[in-house]
Design an enzyme around this catalytic site. Structure first.
Site, mmCIF file in Angstrom:
data_model
loop_
_atom_site.group_PDB
_atom_site.id
_atom_site.type_symbol
_atom_site.label_atom_id
_atom_site.label_comp_id
_atom_site.label_asym_id
_atom_site.label_seq_id
_atom_site.Cartn_x
_atom_site.Cartn_y
_atom_site.Cartn_z
ATOM 1 C CB ILE A 12 0.999 11.811 -9.707
ATOM 2 C CG1 ILE A 12 0.614 11.635 -11.182
ATOM 3 C CG2 ILE A 12 0.031 12.760 -8.998
ATOM 4 C CD1 ILE A 12 -0.703 10.987 -11.444
ATOM 5 C CB ILE A 52 2.976 -0.233 0.307
ATOM 6 C CG1 ILE A 52 2.788 -0.678 -1.145
ATOM 7 C CG2 ILE A 52 3.285 1.257 0.389
ATOM 8 C CD1 ILE A 52 1.557 -0.064 -1.808
ATOM 9 C CG PHE A 73 0.849 9.693 -4.679
ATOM 10 C CD1 PHE A 73 0.083 10.367 -5.621
ATOM 11 C CD2 PHE A 73 1.146 10.337 -3.491
ATOM 12 C CE1 PHE A 73 -0.363 11.657 -5.385
ATOM 13 C CE2 PHE A 73 0.712 11.631 -3.243
ATOM 14 C CZ PHE A 73 -0.045 12.292 -4.192
ATOM 15 C CB ALA A 74 3.004 3.354 -3.288
ATOM 16 C CG ASN A 92 2.568 -4.073 -6.035
ATOM 17 O OD1 ASN A 92 3.435 -3.607 -5.319
ATOM 18 N ND2 ASN A 92 2.766 -5.127 -6.803
ATOM 19 C CE1 TYR A 141 -3.779 1.681 -11.877
ATOM 20 C CE2 TYR A 141 -5.219 2.526 -13.586
ATOM 21 C CZ TYR A 141 -4.382 2.739 -12.521
ATOM 22 O OH TYR A 141 -4.148 4.018 -12.079
ATOM 23 N N GLY A 284 -8.252 -4.076 -22.569
ATOM 24 C CA GLY A 284 -8.611 -3.217 -21.431
ATOM 25 C C GLY A 284 -8.802 -1.756 -21.797
#
Ligand code: UFG
Length: 328
Positions: A12, A52, A73-74, A92, A141, A284
């Protein structure tokens, strides 16, 4: 504007970078995949190899240039993996975002555009999900992204950081100019995997569950073209700078398709039979996620131009031919 884009080589992020350049912004990308040849790089973008999670290196980047806005976005994005390796996701996605926000505070940067996800909603009986629907993620997530949203609310109150939270439904398709598209390693997303089967790169599709609470038993998702996702970012950027509002938007097409419906469409489009086997559900996975997109249409004047399923499949199919050539 001077814009820092984290994850700007990703699926993206790379589409948004292209659109930012069309609007003549000064773009710096940080990404940890800089050295991978497969990723297409734009001229006139400063690409920096950085993670990051490395706050020291991030600080050096922030010290060198005074950014007006950060587009973040990362992230790691695989729902299934998040259920077996939650640490990777909280580190992350949460700690990485915390690092960025703390550096924004240090450097007095006030605008933040955040890639969130429909996975924050969890399971719901609602046909269309609006932004004020309760958040109840059922995977790590979605939880990690929801935690960043909560953190943003606190940074907004404490430090007056304005945010646009964009909750993506299922981004898919590829750029019309043919230079960029979806390329995860390993690929886990439905449409690229079906197309890999159609193009002969993969033998078979595993359908993860046919006993969901949906008309044909397979999961229903809202597939939205990545160029429409990108245009939403450009509008969100204009809105945050001009109106200084902190807002949350769904980005979807407003229409749902089941896994079987996607298989049928690909079979028609490619004139290929897709062999598949029914497997256990992925941990999930929710039954159905379809966006209510009234808010982004009314507030930002966003329209989806590319998200017709045929167009999604056509652009993704063209990209699959490119990948096949690049990878083999
Ligand atoms: N699926 C299969 N076989 C596959 C791959 C996927 O049956 O090989 C099914 C999944 O079980 C799911 C559907 O196809 O029902 C879509 O799966 P994807 O992996 O393509 O996408 P997800 O819905 O799991 O996740 C995507 C993004 C997330 C985002 C979510 C929001 O990857 O970041 O959409 O809807 F949170």
């Amino acid at each position: 504007m001077k814009i820092l884009v984290t994850g700007g080589l990703g699926y993206i992020g790379s589409h948004v970078v292209k659109d930012l350049l069309l609007d003549r912004h000064d773009v710096t990308v940080i990404d940890y995949k800089i050295t991978k040849k497969i990723f297409y790089k734009e001229n006139n973008v400063n690409y920096i190899n950085a993670n990051i999670l490395d706050k020291k290196q991030l600080r050096e980047i922030f010290n060198k240039k005074r950014f007006d806005i950060v587009m973040h976005f990362a992230a790691v994005i695989d729902v299934k993996e998040s259920m077996t390796d939650p640490s990777l996701y909280y580190r992350n996605n949460f700690i990485g975002s915390l690092n960025i926000l703390d550096l924004m505070v240090e450097h007095n940067i006030k605008y933040f555009i955040f890639s969130s996800t429909a996975a924050v909603y969890g399971n719901t009986n609602q046909t269309l999900i609006s932004e004020d629907h309760i958040k109840d993620p059922i995977n790590a997530y979605g939880n990690s992204k929801s935690m960043v949203e909560e953190m943003l609310f606190s940074y907004h109150k404490a430090h007056n950081i304005k945010y646009s939270i964009l909750r993506y439904f299922n981004a898919c398709g590829a750029h019309l100019d043919g230079t960029i598209g979806e390329c995860h390693d390993p690929e886990t997303h439905l449409i690229p995997i079906i197309l890999q089967v159609a193009s002969g790169r993969r033998k078979n599709l595993d359908v993860f569950g046919n006993n969901f609470n949906t008309p044909d038993g397979t999961c229903v998702r809202d597939y939205v073209h990545v160029m429409d996702v990108s245009s939403a970012h450009i509008l969100a950027l204009k809105n945050i700078i001009n109106n200084k509002q902190s807002l949350i938007f769904n980005i979807g097409s407003g229409t749902g398709y089941s896994v079987f419906e996607i298989i049928n469409e690909v079979e028609k489009f490619t004139s290929t039979k897709i062999p598949f086997s029914i497997k256990d559900r992925r941990k999930g996975d929710t039954d159905r996620l379809i966006a209510d997109i009234k808010k982004i249409k009314n507030s930002l004047g966003w329209v989806s131009k590319y998200s017709d399923l045929q167009n999604i499949i056509a652009t993704a199919w063209r990209w699959e031919q490119t990948l096949k050539k690049k990878l083999y």
